[in-house]
Design a protein around this motif. Structure first.
Motif, PDB file in Angstrom:
ATOM      1  N   LEU A 170       1.140  18.302 -16.402  1.00 42.47           N
ATOM      2  CA  LEU A 170       0.427  18.171 -17.669  1.00 42.47           C
ATOM      3  C   LEU A 170      -0.530  19.329 -17.888  1.00 42.47           C
ATOM      4  O   LEU A 170      -0.601  19.932 -18.946  1.00 42.47           O
ATOM      5  CB  LEU A 170      -0.349  16.842 -17.661  1.00 42.47           C
ATOM      6  CG  LEU A 170      -0.929  16.383 -18.976  1.00 42.47           C
ATOM      7  CD1 LEU A 170       0.170  15.847 -19.849  1.00 42.47           C
ATOM      8  CD2 LEU A 170      -1.953  15.302 -18.739  1.00 42.47           C
ATOM      9  N   ALA A 171      -1.259  19.615 -16.805  1.00 43.82           N
ATOM     10  CA  ALA A 171      -2.275  20.644 -16.916  1.00 43.82           C
ATOM     11  C   ALA A 171      -1.648  22.015 -17.100  1.00 43.82           C
ATOM     12  O   ALA A 171      -2.254  22.919 -17.657  1.00 43.82           O
ATOM     13  CB  ALA A 171      -3.171  20.623 -15.686  1.00 43.82           C
ATOM     14  N   PHE A 204       1.510  10.409  -9.765  1.00 44.11           N
ATOM     15  CA  PHE A 204       0.629  10.735 -10.879  1.00 44.11           C
ATOM     16  C   PHE A 204      -0.090  12.041 -10.689  1.00 44.11           C
ATOM     17  O   PHE A 204      -0.374  12.760 -11.633  1.00 44.11           O
ATOM     18  CB  PHE A 204      -0.340   9.584 -11.149  1.00 44.11           C
ATOM     19  CG  PHE A 204       0.357   8.463 -11.839  1.00 44.11           C
ATOM     20  CD1 PHE A 204       0.577   7.266 -11.203  1.00 44.11           C
ATOM     21  CD2 PHE A 204       0.876   8.655 -13.110  1.00 44.11           C
ATOM     22  CE1 PHE A 204       1.271   6.261 -11.837  1.00 44.11           C
ATOM     23  CE2 PHE A 204       1.571   7.650 -13.744  1.00 44.11           C
ATOM     24  CZ  PHE A 204       1.771   6.444 -13.101  1.00 44.11           C
ATOM     25  N   ALA A 205      -0.379  12.343  -9.439  1.00 37.82           N
ATOM     26  CA  ALA A 205      -1.014  13.630  -9.178  1.00 37.82           C
ATOM     27  C   ALA A 205      -0.095  14.758  -9.612  1.00 37.82           C
ATOM     28  O   ALA A 205      -0.518  15.733 -10.226  1.00 37.82           O
ATOM     29  CB  ALA A 205      -1.342  13.744  -7.704  1.00 37.82           C
ATOM     30  N   LEU A 260       0.479   6.943  -6.691  1.00 37.49           N
ATOM     31  CA  LEU A 260      -0.624   7.869  -6.925  1.00 37.49           C
ATOM     32  C   LEU A 260      -0.195   9.314  -6.751  1.00 37.49           C
ATOM     33  O   LEU A 260      -0.617  10.190  -7.500  1.00 37.49           O
ATOM     34  CB  LEU A 260      -1.788   7.553  -5.996  1.00 37.49           C
ATOM     35  CG  LEU A 260      -2.648   6.407  -6.536  1.00 37.49           C
ATOM     36  CD1 LEU A 260      -3.657   5.996  -5.505  1.00 37.49           C
ATOM     37  CD2 LEU A 260      -3.335   6.824  -7.813  1.00 37.49           C
ATOM     38  N   THR A 261       0.654   9.552  -5.765  1.00 36.89           N
ATOM     39  CA  THR A 261       1.117  10.924  -5.585  1.00 36.89           C
ATOM     40  C   THR A 261       1.913  11.355  -6.807  1.00 36.89           C
ATOM     41  O   THR A 261       1.803  12.477  -7.279  1.00 36.89           O
ATOM     42  CB  THR A 261       2.008  11.019  -4.336  1.00 36.89           C
ATOM     43  OG1 THR A 261       1.472  10.187  -3.340  1.00 36.89           O
ATOM     44  CG2 THR A 261       2.139  12.445  -3.876  1.00 36.89           C
ATOM     45  N   SER A 275       0.832  -1.209   0.000  1.00 38.02           N
ATOM     46  CA  SER A 275       0.000   0.000   0.000  1.00 38.02           C
ATOM     47  C   SER A 275       0.862   1.252   0.000  1.00 38.02           C
ATOM     48  O   SER A 275       0.469   2.283  -0.509  1.00 38.02           O
ATOM     49  CB  SER A 275      -0.960  -0.018   1.182  1.00 38.02           C
ATOM     50  OG  SER A 275      -0.214   0.066   2.370  1.00 38.02           O
ATOM     51  N   ARG A 333       1.484   1.918  -3.453  1.00 42.61           N
ATOM     52  CA  ARG A 333       0.310   2.497  -4.089  1.00 42.61           C
ATOM     53  C   ARG A 333       0.234   3.982  -3.831  1.00 42.61           C
ATOM     54  O   ARG A 333      -0.022   4.786  -4.709  1.00 42.61           O
ATOM     55  CB  ARG A 333      -0.971   1.840  -3.580  1.00 42.61           C
ATOM     56  CG  ARG A 333      -1.128   0.438  -4.088  1.00 42.61           C
ATOM     57  CD  ARG A 333      -2.532  -0.049  -3.866  1.00 42.61           C
ATOM     58  NE  ARG A 333      -2.543  -1.505  -3.924  1.00 42.61           N
ATOM     59  CZ  ARG A 333      -2.703  -2.312  -2.901  1.00 42.61           C
ATOM     60  NH1 ARG A 333      -2.903  -1.821  -1.695  1.00 42.61           N
ATOM     61  NH2 ARG A 333      -2.678  -3.605  -3.052  1.00 42.61           N
ATOM     62  N   ARG A 334       0.461   4.341  -2.570  1.00 44.00           N
ATOM     63  CA  ARG A 334       0.373   5.767  -2.244  1.00 44.00           C
ATOM     64  C   ARG A 334       1.386   6.566  -3.042  1.00 44.00           C
ATOM     65  O   ARG A 334       1.075   7.621  -3.589  1.00 44.00           O
ATOM     66  CB  ARG A 334       0.666   5.973  -0.760  1.00 44.00           C
ATOM     67  CG  ARG A 334      -0.478   5.636   0.136  1.00 44.00           C
ATOM     68  CD  ARG A 334      -0.051   5.834   1.585  1.00 44.00           C
ATOM     69  NE  ARG A 334      -1.168   5.582   2.473  1.00 44.00           N
ATOM     70  CZ  ARG A 334      -1.993   6.537   2.910  1.00 44.00           C
ATOM     71  NH1 ARG A 334      -1.801   7.786   2.555  1.00 44.00           N
ATOM     72  NH2 ARG A 334      -2.996   6.227   3.710  1.00 44.00           N
ATOM     73  N   GLN A 358       0.249  24.061 -21.143  1.00 41.70           N
ATOM     74  CA  GLN A 358      -0.373  24.327 -22.434  1.00 41.70           C
ATOM     75  C   GLN A 358      -0.559  25.820 -22.632  1.00 41.70           C
ATOM     76  O   GLN A 358      -0.995  26.514 -21.748  1.00 41.70           O
ATOM     77  CB  GLN A 358      -1.712  23.583 -22.555  1.00 41.70           C
ATOM     78  CG  GLN A 358      -2.471  23.390 -21.280  1.00 41.70           C
ATOM     79  CD  GLN A 358      -3.521  24.414 -21.041  1.00 41.70           C
ATOM     80  OE1 GLN A 358      -3.583  25.421 -21.722  1.00 41.70           O
ATOM     81  NE2 GLN A 358      -4.334  24.177 -20.050  1.00 41.70           N
ATOM     82  N   LEU A 405       2.185  14.550 -11.838  1.00 45.40           N
ATOM     83  CA  LEU A 405       2.255  14.516 -13.294  1.00 45.40           C
ATOM     84  C   LEU A 405       1.065  15.253 -13.891  1.00 45.40           C
ATOM     85  O   LEU A 405       1.192  15.993 -14.868  1.00 45.40           O
ATOM     86  CB  LEU A 405       2.255  13.049 -13.765  1.00 45.40           C
ATOM     87  CG  LEU A 405       2.803  12.821 -15.167  1.00 45.40           C
ATOM     88  CD1 LEU A 405       4.255  13.258 -15.220  1.00 45.40           C
ATOM     89  CD2 LEU A 405       2.696  11.360 -15.527  1.00 45.40           C
ATOM     90  N   ALA A 406      -0.087  15.041 -13.260  1.00 47.16           N
ATOM     91  CA  ALA A 406      -1.300  15.720 -13.726  1.00 47.16           C
ATOM     92  C   ALA A 406      -1.126  17.221 -13.639  1.00 47.16           C
ATOM     93  O   ALA A 406      -1.516  17.968 -14.534  1.00 47.16           O
ATOM     94  CB  ALA A 406      -2.499  15.273 -12.906  1.00 47.16           C
ATOM     95  N   LEU A 407      -0.509  17.641 -12.552  1.00 51.18           N
ATOM     96  CA  LEU A 407      -0.264  19.070 -12.349  1.00 51.18           C
ATOM     97  C   LEU A 407       0.582  19.616 -13.484  1.00 51.18           C
ATOM     98  O   LEU A 407       0.280  20.641 -14.081  1.00 51.18           O
ATOM     99  CB  LEU A 407       0.456  19.254 -11.002  1.00 51.18           C
ATOM    100  CG  LEU A 407       0.651  20.698 -10.519  1.00 51.18           C
ATOM    101  CD1 LEU A 407      -0.688  21.281 -10.131  1.00 51.18           C
ATOM    102  CD2 LEU A 407       1.580  20.706  -9.334  1.00 51.18           C
TER     103      LEU A 407
END
Lengths: 996, 461
Positions: free
Chosen positions: B22-23, B15-16, B12-13, B5, B8-9, B26, B18-20
């Motif tokens: 990515l967003a 990816f969070a 996920l962090t 676990s 997992r944590r 642009q 990465l999302a930042l």
């Protein structure tokens, strides 16, 4: 202060919250036991290999052996095993604690009800629950039914209700338009979005440089009359596992601002984890031949020849001389072949699929043809229970020579020169290999075809990768996070070399033309999505959300040289050279959220929304929203003959983006004797240019009959398109010629029906049939500006008119009234079929299978401008036939009557009814019996020998070459203009499929 | 917490984050790569942009003059035939008709030039890099070409009312239609306004003119071109005294080369155009047989020098029942220029004006200057017992052969368009002559005028 809504904040907050709220998973440290067993087919009792077996509630699983047996280590205590294989219905078997062996039977999923179909950007539901009319096609339907089809799109004819698939030319190598549910844009694109393994790929149609030579109205790098193929033709149909077609916004809304024309989702083949490797070899050989000619006039007397071609004809005409130039030019029957090898398999944690293709399609016209080589490697890697990575790569090299056809202004394109090439003149090469001049025109088409060197070469790489993580998987919920990225890159070279000794080059003043068109295109995208599924007894709720970014870059350079030095073909070897370059870029950012609730496997309710921004909009920061909602309910427990009826309704919105450049008001630069010259280019745009918006309402019924022997789907839909991107011809007095703006609404209504049935189902005799029916009607419901003519058609020779209250795809032309005056803008018929029917049959008797596919399109017209050109030169085959039509004047011949009613007076005379019935596919195959096969080599698993034909028969009243061709390629509205196309062909193939 | 676990944590962090990223990455920007945009001329234009726009007017007029007047009206006036087997509309549209609103001749192109002209006029006013004299010179230059374009459109739609006040938002209300007579007056007024601007335009333009305008490339010499255009407009309006009073301000000179005047250049350079009428390019334009056939004979029995000079025989070629035996020599090479206004045209206009004013002797005298020197023919006697106008029209046809459609315009002005060898002979029984084009379909649609007579097909006669 302006309130700003920044989507990026929402997205990142969501993911941070998800990251921090992870629930602990189960530890894995218990006692285990072993279960063994065998899986067989319920009907035939034959073992089924490679079945996926997993333990409910755990990550444990295995793949069965080829002989149907399996061995699996499971936790102690009662377990439930799930057995899955595509084509069979899933089965869950309880294995209580004391039992260690189990025999399982699986029944076939004939109608594919358990097939997972896309229901969102990253989610899928079983077909039985699907609330949309999504068409799915399997690998068999693509490859087995259509062996050696030229390209993937070629195999789609007649198989998808609501799709009009037409090849705009008979040339080898593709060039096909797919219209899903009619045309929903006027100047935007009408082609669907193509997504391969999650990556949006390019379907561009690039100029080959031909227009610069033949001088059709030269639009430089944005030329569409070049007859080049659009790029979706590069894919290898053999690599495709399945195609799912989302036909309109109600299904495709989640793809946002690019999805108004539908989305074609292509999934390529993958190996299976833990399966032994399987080889597959397909070898085809075949021959094409010309299917239809225009026909040349036979001149029975010198007087007739002189009347048509002037006094010089007397020196050339001889009694009985008839040279069939069309046959000479397009009578080739080149041997063509295709070889496809693939191997798929895997180890415990890795899977692979490797394939290679080598293909050569000869062209019926001299010096034309298509060759394609393709290699694919798809890898998958499992990281235990954490997740899975898949990487798909594909390299394609395609080289096409399509000859010089279609419109031109210089009598060079073959069937443009043909009207002035009378049949009494021998145009074949002399004994020394040189060609005679055509005394009546600028070019000898046989010489042109023999000497002009023209080809397009594409090198393309498509790569995509997807990282699928499942941090949480248990009985109550799963959480999946998916990271995807991909790119589609290609380099396109169009070369054309027209040597100086060609007859027409000598008249051009600068003998010798060489052109080199170089284009590169790069699509990149990256996306992130999260899918959370909650299981609460009978209810399953799936929440998904994600974001994606996409960028498309293209750069096309065209170099043309004239007056070539000593006949060299390099583009720097001409005394007159010109260079043009065109670049474009579009960047899009989108994000979405969706909720799907499935209750008791019967009721499915979905709602979602997508937001999009694009650099092509006048305001790139503005977000456009596209919502969707749908529901379906399965009614079971019905009396015979029904097994169940599914009722479904769906709603969605999507957009159609402005293309690069439409929002700019530009100046054209030119050179005036060494001085720079700037003039306004003629087109300007409204200051609030934005995407078109399409709203679709769809409803349908799916009837499944007892024993799954038949299924009938009926769908009705209405599409309301608003903010239509229109390009209005501004009246000349404004000084501009074009205005891009959003200013209209359009409505489409349609009906689709598909009936799949297995009327006879037995061990040794089986008959299945599939019929699709579609019809579509469109109307402009509102237009904020006066009626106008859309671009790319020939005015009085048959054009279109965008006018409120009328069908935008209706033909418009002139008509002469009884008192001799001419009425303009009269509506003269449909350019799209009134309805379409696809009828396919498969009959199997023991080891022999027979397959036939008929495609019927009824009730539309095509402008036969090729015919008109032949008439003008008095060279049409029936020009001198006596005229029996009531419209004839006494003593007139057929040709004279048609000329008198010149298209500007009565356009209908050349807008012929082009309804057709074509036998697209016909094949007979023999499945080699296993015993016989294995006596040759034990490792062979199956073999099939097929004799097949493509486009063997056509029934049509259209007098031109083919009722499907059009001069303008992928135009949205302006289609159906037959101007000197490449002739259609039929082909016969022998194919061997071997797997081992 | 177990290792699993934790893993997992962590993932996920990651990816969070990465999302930042990515967003955030642009900008969604894509500029215009391929062509400059209109902003270059509307906000703070520099000298290069002004020069580009000025040459743009010359380039536009080159196309309009060559395509519309020399070639198009050459066919109307039975001077030339355009025989193209792959484009049969060239024969039928010009000789048989009817002329439809889908034909945009003499409309779109002149008004596009006028739009470019207005843009240049406003740019000149907005250009801080130009002196006040240079601004005037530029405006005078632009307005001269604009007046020419207005005249081209007006005369080929005569007597329809024409849009004049077109300097407005293209997506907004259209310019109202102004009666024909007032439209012609607007042309004259615009030419005079341009003349005033040129007169206060100083010694030089803020841009270089192309070689075809050599001798007319300063404001004061370009003024002569302006006056010559005005003379031509006045002549076709039949205002003979105004013609006589304006002629002295032009470059007309009986002792100078008859072919002197402003020309439009062509080159084979990349980005430029070649002469579309050039023999070297395989031009489809052939001479009407009557030009050679009707050429008057010289005293030694040979034909009019102008016929010998401008025509060359070719093997007979027939298309669609039309047979031709000669082609033109005026434009041979790809870089041969086309004349815009020639000295000899002005000389002949003078003769014509004198005839119109009843000054027959002066008319004969001026006519003979051209007739003897350009045509090598014997002078006509004074008094002349024959049809003097016919002789004037003959001289114009031969001295200005395939140089501007003057045969047609003159035949129309004097209503000498009959089907006989002296006027405009029809080759086939169904051939017609047209006096004007209709309004374009776009114009009719936009103004809701589809039932107006000006929007109906023109059948000809």
């Amino acid at each position: 202060m302006r309130e700003s809504f920044d989507p990026r904040r929402i997205v990142t907050t969501f993911f941070l919250a998800a990251a921090l709220a992870v629930l602990p998973g189960r530890a894995v440290a218990q006692q285990t036991r072993v279960i063994t067993g065998k899986v067989v087919d319920a009907t035939s009792a034959q073992p089924i290999g490679s079945v996926q077996i997993s333990v409910v509630g755990t990550q444990l699983g295995t793949i069965g052996e080829t002989d149907g047996t399996f061995r699996l280590r499971v936790p102690a205590g009662d377990v439930r095993l799930v057995f899955r294989l595509i084509g069979y219905r899933r089965k869950v078997v309880s294995v209580p604690e004391g039992q260690s062996s189990v025999q399982v039977t699986l029944t076939q999923d004939v109608l594919g009800m358990e097939e997972i179909v896309v229901s969102g950007r990253a989610t899928g539901v079983e077909k039985r629950n699907l609330a949309n009319a999504v068409s799915t096609l399997t690998s068999d339907q693509l490859v087995k039914d259509a062996p050696a089809a030229s390209t993937m799109e070629d195999a789609l004819h007649g198989k998808v209700a609501g799709a009009k698939v037409s090849s705009f030319s008979g040339a080898p190598g593709g060039g096909m338009s797919i219209e899903l549910r009619g045309v929903s844009s006027i100047i935007g694109t009408s082609q669907p979005l193509y997504v391969v393994d999650g990556v949006v790929v390019s379907n561009a149609q690039l100029p080959s440089g031909q227009a610069g030579l033949v001088r059709a109205a030269d639009r430089g790098p944005q030329e569409h009359e070049d007859n080049s193929a659009n790029r979706i033709s590069d894919l290898n149909p053999d690599d495709i596992e399945s195609i799912q077609i989302l036909k309109g916004p109600s299904a495709a809304a989640i793809y946002g601002a690019a999805a108004s024309n539908g989305v074609v989702l292509i999934t390529t083949k993958h190996g299976q984890f833990g399966a032994s490797s399987r080889w597959h070899l397909t070898q085809s050989a075949g021959v094409p031949s010309i299917a239809n000619k225009v026909g040349l006039r036979k001149f029975g007397s010198q007087a007739a020849a002189v009347d048509a071609f002037g006094p010089d004809a007397a020196t050339y005409w001889k009694q009985g001389a008839f040279f069939d130039h069309e046959q000479e030019l397009a009578g080739n029957k080149p041997l063509s072949f295709e070889t496809n090898v693939s191997v798929a398999g895997g180890l415990d944690n890795t899977s692979y699929y490797l394939s290679g293709l080598g293909k050569y399609d000869g062209g019926i016209v001299t010096n034309t043809g298509y060759e394609k080589e393709s290699a694919r490697l798809n890898l998958g890697k499992k990281f235990g229970s954490l997740g899975q990575l898949s990487v798909n790569t594909n390299y394609v090299r395609a080289k096409t020579s399509r000859g010089l056809t279609n419109n031109d202004n210089y009598s060079i394109s073959y069937w443009m020169a043909m009207p002035s090439a009378p049949s009494f003149v021998d145009l074949r090469p002399n004994a020394d290999g040189s060609f005679p001049d055509n005394p009546f025109s600028r070019s000898n088409p046989l010489q042109t075809a023999a000497l002009v060197d023209q080809y397009e070469l594409v090198n393309r790489f498509i790569g995509s990768s997807s990282l699928d993580l499942t941090p949480i998987t248990n009985d109550k919920q799963t959480l999946q996070v998916k990271l995807t990225g991909g790119l589609d890159w290609f380099a396109h070279t169009g070369k054309l070399y027209s040597p100086p000794d060609l007859q027409y080059e000598q008249t051009l003043g600068q003998p010798g033309t060489s052109s080199n068109a170089d284009g590169t295109s790069l699509f990149t995208n990256a996306g992130l999505s999260a899918i959370h599924t909650l299981y609460m007894g009978d209810v399953q709720a799936t929440t998904s959300a994600g974001a994606e970014y996409q960028r498309r870059d293209a750069d096309n350079v065209l170099n043309t040289a004239n007056n070539l030095i000593d006949g060299l073909s390099n583009v720097d070897k001409g005394t007159n050279t010109s260079v043009t370059e065109y670049r474009s870029r579009t960047e899009d950012f989108g994000f979405y959220g969706q909720e799907e609730v499935l209750i008791s496997q019967k009721l499915l309710v979905t709602a979602g929304i997508r937001g999009d921004q694009s650099s092509g909009d006048a305001d790139p920061t503005k977000i456009f929203w596209y919502p969707k909602a749908s529901a379906s309910y399965r009614i079971t427990g019905l009396p015979d003959p029904f097994a169940e009826i599914k009722v479904r309704a769906a709603y969605g919105q999507s957009g159609n983006e402005p293309e690069f450049g439409q929002k700019f008001s530009l100046l054209s630069g030119a050179n005036y004797n060494g001085l720079q010259s700037l003039t306004i280019s003629g087109s300007t745009a409204a200051s609030d240019l934005r995407p078109e918006k399409q709203t679709e309402y769809e409803g349908g019924l799916d009837f499944t009959f007892r024993n799954e022997r038949a299924q009938l789907s009926v769908t009705v839909y209405q599409q309301d398109i608003s903010d239509l991107l229109v390009q209005r011809n501004l009246p000349g007095s404004t000084g501009y010629s074009l205005l891009y703006f959003n200013g209209g609404s359009m409505r489409q209504r349609g009906l689709e029906a598909a009936l799949t049935a297995v009327p006879v189902k037995g061990r040794s005799f089986n008959w299945s049939t599939r019929t699709t029916f579609s019809m579509n009607r469109s109307k402009i419901t509102e237009l904020t500006v006066p009626p106008f003519r859309p671009p790319n058609n020939f005015g009085g020779l048959g054009s279109y008119r965008i006018e409120q209250g009328f069908d935008p795809t209706a033909w418009v032309g002139n008509d002469t009234t009884s008192n001799g005056s001419i009425e303009q803008n009269v509506r003269l018929g449909r350019s799209r079929p009134s309805f379409q029917v696809g009828f396919s049959n498969d009959i199997r008797w023991k080891d022999i299978t027979f397959h036939a596919l008929l495609d019927w399109e009824q009730g539309f017209r095509v402008a036969n401008l090729t015919g008109w050109l032949f008439d003008l030169s008095k060279n049409r085959w029936d020009y001198a036939n006596p005229c029996n039509d009531p419209a004839c004047q006494p003593g007139e011949t057929l040709g004279e009557m048609r000329l008198r009613l010149y298209p500007s007076k009565s356009t209908l005379i050349w807008l012929e009814d082009a309804s057709f019935l074509k036998l697209r596919e016909l094949s007979l195959s023999w499945n080699v019996p296993t015993a016989l096969l294995q006596s040759i080599w034990r490792q062979f698993r199956s073999a099939r020998l097929t004799l097949s034909g493509r486009d063997l028969l056509r029934f049509t009243g259209y007098s031109g070459m083919d009722p499907e061709v059009t001069d303008w390629g992928l135009e949205s509205i302006s289609t159906g203009q037959d101007v000197a196309p490449y002739p259609p062909s039929r082909s016969v193939w022998l194919t061997l499929d071997l797997s081992f | 917490m177990s290792f699993a676990s934790d893993a997992r944590r962590t993932s996920l962090t990651a990816f969070a984050l990465l999302a930042l990223t990515l967003a955030g990455c642009q900008s969604l920007d894509a500029p215009s790569f391929n062509d400059p945009s209109v902003e270059n001329l509307t906000s703070a234009p520099d000298r290069a942009a002004i020069a580009g726009a000025a040459i743009g007017l010359v380039q536009s007029e080159r196309g309009n003059w060559e395509g519309g007047f020399i070639a198009g009206l050459g066919v109307f006036g039975r001077e030339a035939y355009n025989l193209r087997p792959e484009e049969p509309r060239t024969i039928t549209n010009a000789l048989v008709g009817p002329l439809l609103s889908t034909y945009h001749n003499f409309w779109d192109a002149p008004y596009a030039l006028i739009r470019n002209g207005f843009t240049l006029v406003h740019a000149a006013d907005a250009a801080t890099t130009l002196s006040s004299a240079e601004q005037s010179a530029t405006k005078g230059f632009a307005q001269t070409f604009m007046a020419q374009a207005y005249w081209e459109a007006i005369t080929m739609h005569d007597p329809l009312a024409m849009p004049i006040d077109v300097d407005r938002d293209p997506a907004g209300d259209l310019a109202p239609l102004v009666a024909s007579a007032d439209s012609y007056q607007h042309v004259l007024d615009l030419l005079d306004e341009a003349a005033q601007n040129l007169q206060s335009g100083g010694n030089s333009f803020p841009f270089t003119l192309p070689p075809g305008f050599a001798g007319f490339d300063t404001p004061s010499t370009f003024l002569m071109v302006n006056r010559a255009i005005k003379v031509r407009v006045l002549k076709y309006m039949g205002r003979w005294s105004d013609v006589m009073s304006t002629l002295p301000a032009t470059f007309m000179d009986a002792s100078a080369d008859f072919q002197m005047g402003p020309y439009f250049d062509y080159t084979t350079q990349s980005g430029d155009a070649v002469n579309p009428l050039a023999q070297a390019r395989g031009s489809n334009y052939f001479a009407h047989p009557r030009l050679w056939r009707d050429a008057q004979l010289r005293s030694d029995g040979s034909r009019d020098l102008r016929a010998q000079r401008n025509l060359t025989s070719v093997s007979p070629y027939t298309l669609d029942n039309i047979t031709v035996t000669e082609e033109f020599n005026n434009y041979i090479g790809l870089s041969d220029p086309v004349p815009f206004i020639t000295n000899v045209e002005l000389l002949l206009i003078k003769a014509e004006a004198e005839y119109g004013l009843g000054q027959t002797s002066q008319a004969i005298q001026d006519l003979n200057v051209v007739r003897t020197q350009d045509g090598g023919l014997d002078p006509i006697p004074d008094p002349y017992s024959g049809d003097l106008l016919k002789e004037i029209l003959y001289e114009k046809r031969y001295s200005l052969m395939f140089k501007g459609g003057f045969t047609y315009l003159d035949a129309r002005q004097y209503d000498r368009m009959g089907d006989n060898p002296d006027e405009l002979p029809r080759a086939r029984s169904f051939d017609k002559v047209f006096t004007r084009y209709p309004y374009t379909d776009d114009e009719c649609d936009a103004r809701g005028m589809n039932s107006d007579p000006g929007c109906q097909p023109v059948p000809g006669s």
